[in-house]
Design an enzyme around this catalytic site. Structure first.
Site, PDB file in Angstrom:
ATOM      1  N   ARG A  39     -28.454  -7.625  -7.226  1.00  5.75           N
ATOM      2  CA  ARG A  39     -28.271  -6.668  -8.325  1.00  5.75           C
ATOM      3  C   ARG A  39     -26.844  -6.769  -8.876  1.00  5.75           C
ATOM      4  O   ARG A  39     -26.617  -6.610 -10.073  1.00  5.75           O
ATOM      5  CB  ARG A  39     -28.592  -5.242  -7.883  1.00  5.75           C
ATOM      6  CG  ARG A  39     -28.646  -4.262  -9.043  1.00  5.75           C
ATOM      7  CD  ARG A  39     -29.235  -2.933  -8.650  1.00  5.75           C
ATOM      8  NE  ARG A  39     -30.683  -2.916  -8.652  1.00  5.75           N
ATOM      9  CZ  ARG A  39     -31.428  -2.568  -9.689  1.00  5.75           C
ATOM     10  NH1 ARG A  39     -30.865  -2.239 -10.838  1.00  5.75           N
ATOM     11  NH2 ARG A  39     -32.745  -2.565  -9.596  1.00  5.75           N
ATOM     12  N   GLU A  64     -29.644   6.279 -10.978  1.00  2.18           N
ATOM     13  CA  GLU A  64     -28.493   5.409 -10.711  1.00  2.18           C
ATOM     14  C   GLU A  64     -27.636   5.068 -11.932  1.00  2.18           C
ATOM     15  O   GLU A  64     -26.416   4.925 -11.805  1.00  2.18           O
ATOM     16  CB  GLU A  64     -28.993   4.095 -10.084  1.00  2.18           C
ATOM     17  CG  GLU A  64     -29.624   4.297  -8.726  1.00  2.18           C
ATOM     18  CD  GLU A  64     -30.291   3.032  -8.226  1.00  2.18           C
ATOM     19  OE1 GLU A  64     -29.740   2.404  -7.326  1.00  2.18           O
ATOM     20  OE2 GLU A  64     -31.357   2.674  -8.762  1.00  2.18           O
ATOM     21  N   GLU A  87     -32.214   5.120   3.579  1.00  5.47           N
ATOM     22  CA  GLU A  87     -33.288   4.192   3.279  1.00  5.47           C
ATOM     23  C   GLU A  87     -33.613   3.404   4.545  1.00  5.47           C
ATOM     24  O   GLU A  87     -34.272   3.911   5.443  1.00  5.47           O
ATOM     25  CB  GLU A  87     -32.859   3.287   2.121  1.00  5.47           C
ATOM     26  CG  GLU A  87     -34.034   2.792   1.308  1.00  5.47           C
ATOM     27  CD  GLU A  87     -33.604   2.007   0.079  1.00  5.47           C
ATOM     28  OE1 GLU A  87     -32.713   2.454  -0.648  1.00  5.47           O
ATOM     29  OE2 GLU A  87     -34.181   0.921  -0.148  1.00  5.47           O
TER      30      GLU A  87
END
Ligand SMILES: Cc1cc2nc3c(=O)[nH]c(=O)nc-3n(C[C@H](O)[C@H](O)[C@H](O)COP(=O)(O)OP(=O)(O)OC[C@H]3O[C@@H](n4cnc5c(N)ncnc54)[C@H](O)[C@@H]3O)c2cc1C
Ligand code: FES
Ligand code: FES
Length: 1352
Positions: free
Chosen positions: A901, A1283, A823
């Site tokens: 998260r 995920e 990423e």
């Protein structure tokens, strides 16, 4: 280097061989070139992939065919092309994936066809390697057993699939295969399977006829016909190439392949420092990492005398030219033929060889190489020492000598008594007598294809009547710089009686003789000591059993768990058919094959690292040798003198900003380095190897500073990337309802508090990061990249070049796995390559070696937690105070999002009446840690599950009841303020209990454990919830571009990257449905910033959700435009309407746009919001078996129920569930990042970082997609899947903990015990506290020594 005359004595001076039936004649090649590089760079056969370049992944597996120089028989065997020198295949034939089938000609080999239809490829990067591994097996054995298939795949890793579909495809070739697998594979419902119900049975009526239990049927596959294979090239046979001598001399480098022993000895006398290359599995590694001098090499493998074997009255003599596989085959033959008592050593050698590397290495590697290398963790050397094997050494000058492999043979670390002019000719392995007992043991991090932590071989000669020990030999590897005999213990025990007293005596003596200092190289000092004792204990029990001494539970004690043979593999994939009224051409909801599946299996799928451009140059980073310090100088003189090196670049060559990632990350270190392997500059050269050599020659002088490496150090030093922390306060979230419970810990009676740790994880995508930068006109730059964040790469290149975005285009066709690791970090590689391309005006290709990729690209964040949690009188979760600390590395990068998260997933599926969650990102001298599938979610949920277990065990509550009692219900909301609608967690939970037959199996396991002392089983259930969407609101948008051509075909472009997750396949399905056309008319080429701008990273599981909406939106616009033409010609075809629109000058190209819901939480004051669009739920049941003496474990069965809405493609989605699960399983059990206290990263390749292999895949693997769950928030009622299942891998961790708990309790250790993740063999064994562990002294005060590695 030999004279011309000397070279002329050799029959061939050109390298001649065949590849896929084509003759290659190579007069001029650097003999150090590997076959993999030659195939890829010179022959453009890029189906042979390079995943590690060190023999550890199998992506480069090919098949070699040749003639045995002794028997003249044709042999076929697999090999790692990355370890095989191209010169070693003189006179041989190579087969690659491209050679056995092609999509272009619509001709797939049955191995390829079955793998493709089994959905056995995702990113496809590992796939050609798997194909060739299986092909090599079938060429030798067209009807293999399942065990043989398992063995054939030993050296191949897949990071995407979880192996189930690969195994399923390949077991169809077994004796009972082809089509039978469907019936054989039991349904997860067991006796409750609908097939077993009689009609009229009440339950049968509830069984949904639309329910499918298998994704694949092989019934229509073509059978395997061995007669159709490519024949061995007649020229090689007719001209006896296998008996020809060969030499290749090139620019001061030479490769000799003599065919006579005399010539070999002459060469070795004349050039004592020439290296003999047998299998090259040691030398290739030394060449790669240390660039050892291989200017003169000698290959002895054609010499017939070195391939002999003969039996005499004392044992067997084996020539050193035999490969390990050949040696195993010969020994196995004699094991069958000779009396059992004679072959105890042979059996131990064969058993050990099963765990020695992978089969591709064993097919090439020799015993000679193993002995000569003298590695202290060699698997075989302890056996040779304990059994009294002898080697035959030969030199021209002094002739032959026969030497016992004893305590004098290995003189120092990696040194033996072998003289430089000597060769290892053969080895003599003695028979055992009737009174001799022999066993060998090995423990490694992963069961298969892993180097040992400790190895042992023990021989006891015992009088069967008196039980007096006539002789005892204990040999250990991994306990000293060389393989060692326990001389003192052995001497003391001779003449003693084999009984219980002796056992105690030996354990104490061994412990005394093999003490390890706390900071011992290799680490694990207590575990290694415990293993030596455990191995002896196992041997003791085994021998006692043979001597009929009662009182020891022998069951399976001397075999690895799961052995002698893995259980028969079964699996089910339960999903639902599309509605019966869905048109046949509408592909949505159907399990259709990955769009590139067929190209994956033939090796024709192209990745950026496969591409070549004219005039292209190659780049390699110069990296920091230390973790922190100031750069004094960089000396590039020697590097620039190396022929082929073109240039060096560093921060001085950057025309624009020196920093990328929004100004955070310097592309090249400027004055300071902040982590080990921090890029300082880069060498550009004519090829990849030269660039690497050049980089190695650059001298970097750094004044080191004391680094902060661990979370503990950072806390102590107050080193945070977010000093104020991030917070979630549930009291704020529920403020409106006025139900804020009073937060007063002094009033709570049921409270637990503690700490926990969870390690990081390396992404280990099979394709390393790579890119090509191609300079264009003016300021233009084209980047072809392996990134999953195309926009970030574009922005980073623009910023370093100082050019606007419209001048830089980034393209991605497919990537070989990303998992978050490609990423934000890809911008660094793209920026560096573009700086080189800008400077030299030439295309620059930059492919990271695995060891650089692992050191630079960051990992999943390691975490440390402090928790305090209270239950109320009804065992409802009352209050929680949890602080999480992550190891962020040296810049923030994505650590903010990861921590956020984490604290929005720390509730997992439980309702907390009050909760305060805090998160701090520690600033350390590690590479910047980054996104990884789950993005902090698994780290958060792991902590909660530890807490639940702690509560249950401390307060004596059934953990499953505790969970059920606290599980979210419809409409509940989370501590961060999100409402849970369509909350299916309770359904997943109950269906998982039912599917796994949990309660019955729990009882069976209790029974098993009562009767098994050293092997324990554990079963565990675990739930999960995962919020879908980027935490950063603006990223929740996507674009698409759809072109319709006049022939009716459609080209779709969107902003998402295909990295194996089947995104393009799903987009094709969506486009086909929206346009109401067959999927065959729709195509996706690549993802490019000049087609769809401003694309968000393909991450956060929302690739299909967001891009699907965008594609749908574009298609709807096109359908709207076509509507008048359809109405005007209702009987017309799609093509008619398209042509009519074109004729009427209607645009047949449309853009689309899609957004998904997200409302940001204020993490500074903990204020809540509807952060995620929706949640995905799941539950898993895991059963494991643990060897409590060694710390080994084996996953017996997995059952998963997952709520993924209406699946767009069950094959893709179930593949994601299985793959994510196995990745999570690796995270929580065997994957361990090892860093020295000075910040040096040790784990930099498959050699020392272990991801699950096919052998680790659950033997019974059942996945069920929850029925009747739809989702209003995503396209066609689907849900994201990438995920969410990953965390379920932790179920295995907790199941292991259950097994340990049982063992501990039997040994008097009750109560809660802390167990950090991962559950490595070391951690498991040391928690299995018993009389052996208690003999190992505790480590001293940490301030008194430097440990080998630290807890990050
Ligand atoms: C992926 C991988 C996994 C591995 N796993 C294991 C494992 O599980 N257990 C383990 O013990 N090892 C393991 N190894 C190490 C290695 O495979 C073994 O040591 C192997 O036996 C080496 O043999 P080779 O023929 O490949 O040696 P080479 O690399 O060809 O040679 C190694 C050394 O031996 C010398 N040599 C070779 N032949 C002769 C000869 N006839 N006479 C004199 N000197 C000679 C060479 O000159 C060189 O110095 C692994 C290696 C790799 C790459
Ligand atoms: S690339 Fe050869 S084994 Fe990994
Ligand atoms: S499909 Fe195996 S690594 Fe991606």
């Amino acid at each position: 280097m030999g004279s011309k005359d000397e070279l002329n004595d050799y029959e061939y001076q050109h390298l001649v061989f065949y590849v896929n039936g084509k003759r290659i004649d190579e007069p001029n090649i650097d003999p150090r070139t590997t076959l993999a590089a030659y195939l890829r760079d010179n022959l453009k056969l890029t189906g042979t992939k390079i995943g590690c370049n060190e023999g550890g992944c199998g992506a480069c597996a090919i098949m070699i065919s040749d003639l045995d120089p002794v028997t003249n028989q044709i042999r076929h065997y697999s090999s790692n092309a990355c370890l095989t020198p191209v010169c070693a295949i003189f006179g041989k034939a190579i087969t690659t994936a491209e050679g056995i089938g092609t999509v272009v000609q619509k001709k797939l080999h049955p191995i390829q066809e079955r793998l493709a239809i089994a959905h056995g490829s995702q990113c496809g990067f590992c796939t050609p390697g798997f194909v060739m591994a299986m092909y090599s097996l079938l060429r030798n054995n067209p009807k293999p057993t399942e065990k043989e298939v398992d063995e054939a795949l030993q050296g191949n890793l897949c990071r995407c699939t979880g192996y189930r579909p690969i195994l399923e495809a390949y077991y169809t070739f077994c004796e009972n295969g082809m089509g039978k697998i469907k019936e054989e594979n039991g349904c997860a419902m067991g006796e409750n399977c609908c097939k077993n119900k009689k009609s009229g049975d009440k339950k049968t009526q509830n069984v949904d006829p639309n329910q499918n239990k298998k994704l694949t049927s092989f019934e229509t596959c073509k059978p395997y016909d061995p007669t159709q294979e490519l024949i061995f090239p007649p020229e090689l046979k007719l001209k006896n190439f296998h008996k020809k001598s060969f030499v290749l001399s090139n620019k001061g480098l030479a490769w000799y392949q003599p065919t006579s022993l005399e010539e070999l000895l002459r060469l070795k006398r004349k050039y004592p420092h020439a290296r003999i290359i047998s299998g090259n599995s040691e030398l290739a590694i030394e060449l790669k990492f240390r660039f050892i001098d291989l200017s003169l090499t000698i290959n002895p493998k054609q010499i017939t005398e070195m391939r002999e074997h003969k039996i005499d009255k004392n044992g067997i003599y084996l020539g050193m030219g035999l490969s390990l596989t050949e040696m195993k085959n010969i020994l196995n033959k004699y094991i069958d033929e000779l009396p059992e008592h004679q072959t105890a050593v042979f059996r131990s050698v064969c058993a050990m060889l099963h765990y020695f590397a992978g089969i591709h290495v064993r097919n090439m590697a020799s015993v000679a190489g193993n002995i000569a290398t003298a590695s202290p963790i060699s698997d075989l050397n302890p056996i040779w020492m304990a059994c009294g094997a002898k080697v035959h050494l030969l030199s021209e000058e002094r002739g032959e000598r026969v030497v016992l492999i004893d305590e004098n043979f290995f003189v120092a670390y990696r040194r033996t008594i072998i003289q430089p002019d000597e060769i290892l000719l053969g080895i003599h392995i003695p028979f055992t007598t009737k009174t001799q007992h022999f066993r060998a043991y090995k423990q490694s991090q992963r069961r298969e294809d892993d180097i040992a932590i400790v190895t042992a071989a023990i021989m006891a000669d015992i009088d069967p009547k008196t039980h007096v020990i006539n002789d005892l030999k204990i040999s250990l590897g991994g306990m000293a710089p060389t393989t060692k005999l326990a001389l003192k213990t052995m001497k003391d025990l001779k003449g003693k009686k084999w009984d219980k007293l002796l056992l105690e005596d030996v354990l104490i003596k061994l412990q005394d003789e093999f003490k390890l200092p706390p900071g011992v190289p290799g680490g694990m000092p207590r575990y290694r000591q415990a293993l030596t004792l455990s191995f002896f204990f196992k041997f003791f029990v085994f021998v006692s059993n043979e001597l009929h001494i009662a009182g020891y539970d022998h069951s399976g004690i001397d075999q690895p768990v799961g052995e002698p043979q893995l259980e028969h593999f079964t699996s089910t994939q339960i999903y639902h058919d599309v509605p019966s009224d869905q048109p046949a051409h509408d592909p949505v909801g159907r399990p259709i094959m990955h769009q590139s599946g067929e190209k994956h299996v033939t090796g024709e799928a192209l990745y950026s690292c496969d591409l070549q451009y004219p005039d292209m140059l190659y780049m390699a980073f110069v990296v920091s040798p230390v973790a922190a310090g100031t750069i004094d100088y960089v000396d590039i003189t020697e590097a620039l003198e190396l022929p082929g090196v073109v240039s060096y670049i560093d921060h001085n060559d950057i025309p624009g900003d020196k920093r990328i990632s929004h100004g955070q990350t310097p592309v090249f270190a400027i004055d300071e380095v902040f982590y080990h392997c921090h890029p300082i500059g880069a060498i550009i050269a004519k090829d990849h190897e030269t660039a690497r050599r050049g980089a190695y020659l650059v001298k970097v002088n750094i004044t080191p500073k004391v680094p902060i490496v661990t979370i503990d150090q950072a806390i102590k030093e107050n080193a945070y990337l977010n000093p104020d922390g991030y917070h979630v306060h549930s009291s704020l979230a529920i403020e409106k309802d006025n139900k804020i419970p009073e937060n007063d810990w002094s009033k709570y009676s049921k409270v637990v508090s503690g700490i926990a740790r969870m390690g990081g994880q390396e992404h280990f995508y099979l394709e390393t990061n790579n890119c090509i930068a191609i300079p264009g006109e003016d300021q233009e730059m084209e980047i072809i990249s392996s990134t999953q964040a195309i926009n970030d790469a574009q922005l980073d290149v623009c910023s370093v070049l100082g050019v606007p975005q419209h001048k830089v285009s980034v393209k991605v066709r497919r990537i070989g796995g990303g998992f978050g690791g490609k990423e934000s970090v890809c911008g660094l590689f793209a920026a560096a390559a573009s700086i080189g391309a800008y400077k030299l005006r030439k295309p620059i290709k930059f492919v990271l070696e695995r060891f650089d990729d692992m050191a630079i690209s960051g990992t999943r964040h390691p975490f440390y937690y402090e928790y305090k949690v209270a239950l109320d009188e009804n065992n409802k979760l009352l209050d929680a105070e949890i602080t999480s600390y992550s190891n962020g590395g040296y810049t923030m990068e994505l650590s903010k999002g990861v921590m956020e998260r984490c604290i929005t997933h720390i509730d997992n599926v439980y309702k907390f009446q009050n909760a305060d969650f805090h998160g701090y990102v520690c600033k350390t001298n590690c590479a910047s840690n980054t996104a990884f599938r789950g993005f902090g979610g698994p780290q958060g949920m792991f902590c909660t599950e530890i807490v639940m277990k702690h509560l249950a065990e401390d307060l004596d509550i059934d953990v499953d009841e505790l969970r059920w009692n606290n599980m979210y219900e419809e409409g509940d909301f989370t501590p961060f303020g999100m409402h849970l609608y369509s909350c299916n967690i309770r359904r997943c939970w109950t269906e998982c209990i039912e599917m796994s037959d949990y309660h019955n199996r729990k009882k069976q396991i209790e029974e098993f454990n009562k009767n098994s002392r050293y092997r324990k089983r554990g079963i565990y259930l675990m739930p999960t919830k995962f919020g879908i969407g980027f935490g950063f609101k603006q990223l929740n948008q996507a674009g698409a571009l759809v072109h319709v051509y006049t022939d009716g075909t459609v080209l779709v472009s969107h902003g998402g990257m295909e990295m194996g997750q089947g995104l393009h396949t799903k987009m094709l399905q969506i486009a086909a449905r929206c346009l109401d056309i067959p999927i065959e008319l729709v195509h996706i080429q690549d993802t490019a910033t000049d087609k769809v701008p401003n694309a968000s990273p393909t991450a956060a599981s929302v690739g299909s959700d967001m891009n699907g909406l965008a594609v749908q939106n574009a298609c709807q616009k096109l359908m709207e435009r076509l509507k008048p033409f359809k109405e005007a010609n209702p009987k017309g075809t799609w093509k008619n309407w398209v042509m009519a629109a074109y004729v009427n000058r209607i645009s047949l190209s449309a853009t689309g746009f899609g957004i998904i819901h997200s409302e940001p939480v204020n993490f500074m004051d903990g204020k809540g919001a509807e952060l995620y669009g929706y949640c995905v739920y799941g539950a898993c049941c895991a059963e494991v078996e643990v060897d409590c003496l060694s710390g080994d474990h084996h996953v017996k069965r997995i059952d998963i129920v997952m709520d993924i809405g209406d699946s767009l493609n069950p094959a893709v989605d179930i593949g994601q569930i299985e793959g994510a699960f196995v990745q999570g399983y690796g995270l929580f059990t065997m994957e361990e990042i090892r860093i020295r206290p000075d910040g040096t990263r040790l784990t930099r390749g498959p050699g020392n970082y272990k991801i699950p292999s096919a052998d680790d895949a659950p033997r019974h693997f059942n996945v069920k997609v929850l029925k009747g769950s739809s989702n209003k928030s995503a396209i066609f009622s689907s849900k994201a899947v990438g995920e969410p299942p990953l965390f379920l891998g932790a179920t295995v961790f907790f199941a292991i903990r259950e097994a340990i708990k049982n063992y501990r309790e039997e040994h008097g250790h009750s109560g809660y015990f802390r167990m950090d993740s991962p559950a490595t063999p070391e951690r498991i064994r040391m928690l299995c506290e018993d009389s052996i562990v208690s003999k190992i002294p505790d480590l001293p005060d940490p301030s008194t020594y430097t440990p080998w590695v630290v807890d990050l």
